[in-house]
Design a protein around this motif. Structure first.
Motif, PDB file in Angstrom:
ATOM      1  N   THR A 127       0.840  -1.201   0.000  1.00  0.00           N
ATOM      2  CA  THR A 127       0.000   0.000   0.000  1.00  0.00           C
ATOM      3  C   THR A 127       0.874   1.250   0.000  1.00  0.00           C
ATOM      4  O   THR A 127       2.103   1.173  -0.031  1.00  0.00           O
ATOM      5  N   THR A 128       0.238   2.398   0.065  1.00  0.00           N
ATOM      6  CA  THR A 128       0.952   3.679   0.124  1.00  0.00           C
ATOM      7  C   THR A 128       0.774   4.295   1.507  1.00  0.00           C
ATOM      8  O   THR A 128      -0.336   4.716   1.855  1.00  0.00           O
ATOM      9  N   GLY A 276      -2.111   1.071  -3.220  1.00  0.00           N
ATOM     10  CA  GLY A 276      -0.693   0.909  -3.516  1.00  0.00           C
ATOM     11  C   GLY A 276      -0.213   1.521  -4.810  1.00  0.00           C
ATOM     12  O   GLY A 276       0.982   1.767  -4.965  1.00  0.00           O
ATOM     13  N   GLU A 280       2.464   9.859  -7.365  1.00  0.00           N
ATOM     14  CA  GLU A 280       3.089  10.727  -6.362  1.00  0.00           C
ATOM     15  C   GLU A 280       2.246  11.978  -6.114  1.00  0.00           C
ATOM     16  O   GLU A 280       2.150  12.459  -4.973  1.00  0.00           O
ATOM     17  N   LYS A 283      -0.679  10.942  -3.943  1.00  0.00           N
ATOM     18  CA  LYS A 283      -0.203  10.770  -2.574  1.00  0.00           C
ATOM     19  C   LYS A 283       0.020  12.129  -1.909  1.00  0.00           C
ATOM     20  O   LYS A 283      -0.365  12.338  -0.744  1.00  0.00           O
ATOM     21  N   ASP A 319       7.541   6.270   6.177  1.00  0.00           N
ATOM     22  CA  ASP A 319       7.987   5.067   5.465  1.00  0.00           C
ATOM     23  C   ASP A 319       9.061   4.339   6.273  1.00  0.00           C
ATOM     24  O   ASP A 319       9.013   3.113   6.439  1.00  0.00           O
TER      25      ASP A 319
END
Length: 340
Positions: A127-128, A276, A280, A283, A319
């Motif tokens: 995932t993100t 996922g 960018e 996000k 992250d």
């Protein structure tokens, strides 16, 4: 006894939304390189997945995020759906393949452990990561009529009588389950002995654990202080100890585990993930949106009301935290016998 310290930094432990150009200005990216004002276009609407049944900490978090986003006018709608099962891994599997980029799912330490104990095919790495939001201590409680007066009483009974003592909490392999194992480890049991003696009853939501406890169908319960505090205040449950370094704001009279002779300090964390395969820019828009929410007075009130600590992280920092947390939890689960 050696000290076990678990924090948000280590753990020794529905889906349709519309996008629209809504340039509300830069938010608090929390150190994210992805959330630059030039890249970020905030979504007009989001949908929030709570990967658990109603009544628990994830549900509280998801609905608090939704209400803050809409009350502050950051989005037009932020509907919430519950997709429970297997410590959040059912929702996780759906999120990894979700095509709508404006989908957020509540996550946290519980899911990190559940991925390992369920040997889930879909992992959080698929995932993100968007943001870590909060951390919160847990509390061990018993029914008001319980014979256990201290945490030591409870743990001694588990050591002496094993499976006859039932402890309920969240999903198998999650934060509550890990804490039960760590308390037994701190009492001198090894991984094999913990597996043999610990009778843990997992639940998909905090409401189920409360029902078991109030019905005298479990010897003790473990969950976030925010989930049990009202029942302790009403006198239906008694708090034996909290897992924070200092007394918890919502349960100021409850001793810490350290106070009770257990060298265990443990805080749970919660945050948000996105699908996922988002870009960018997509996000960045979500990170910026949640950054603005985190800076609002509405969210500050939410933290205070629920006894949650602000633990905001985004971007590369989140992250890195998540990668470290996954590795730490894998080691902890092995040490206390919950995985091989």
């Amino acid at each position: 006894m050696r000290r076990t310290v678990l924090t948000a930094g280590m753990a020794g432990i529905a889906i349709l939304a519309l996008t629209a150009c809504n340039p509300q200005g830069p938010g608090a990216g929390g150190g994210s390189d992805d959330a630059s004002p030039d890249a970020a276009t905030l979504p007009d609407a989001v949908q929030i997945i709570v990967p658990a049944d109603p009544g628990g900490g994830w549900d509280q978090t998801g609905r608090a995020v939704s209400s803050t986003l809409t009350e502050d006018g950051l989005v037009s709608t932020a509907s919430v759906s519950n997709v429970g099962g297997a410590g959040g891994t059912v929702g996780l599997a759906g999120l990894a393949n979700e095509r709508d980029p404006n989908t957020l799912m509540v996550t946290g330490l519980v899911m990190v452990g559940a991925v390992e104990t369920n040997a889930a095919e879909t992992r959080m790495e698929d995932t993100t990561p968007i943001a870590r939001l909060t951390e919160e201590p847990l509390v061990v409680v018993v029914p008001a009529s319980s014979e256990y007066q201290t945490l030591q009483d409870l743990i001694d009974d588990v050591v002496d009588n094993g499976q006859s003592v039932t402890i309920t909490g969240g999903s198998a392999g999650g934060a509550d389950h890990i804490l039960a194992g760590l308390l037994l480890e701190n009492a001198g049991l090894d991984g094999a002995e913990i597996t043999e003696k610990l009778n843990y009853i997992p639940n998909a939501g905090g409401g189920e654990a409360v029902s078991l406890l109030l019905g005298d169908n479990a010897s003790a319960g473990i969950s976030g202080v925010g989930e049990f505090a009202q029942y302790v205040e009403s006198g239906d449950l008694r708090a034996l100890a909290v897992s924070s370094e200092e007394p918890a704001a919502l349960l100021p009279d409850a001793p810490t585990m350290v106070d009770e002779g257990f060298d265990v300090v443990y805080t749970n964390w919660r945050g948000l993930l996105a699908p996922g395969d988002i870009t960018e820019d997509e996000k960045a828009g979500l990170v910026d949106l949640i950054g603005q929410m985190n800076e609002s007075g509405t969210w500050e009130s939410v933290l205070e009301t629920n006894g949650w600590t602000d633990a905001f992280l985004t971007g590369d920092e989140f992250d890195a935290f998540l990668s470290e947390n996954i590795a730490d939890v894998q080691g902890t689960l092995q040490n206390i016998g919950l995985i091989q």
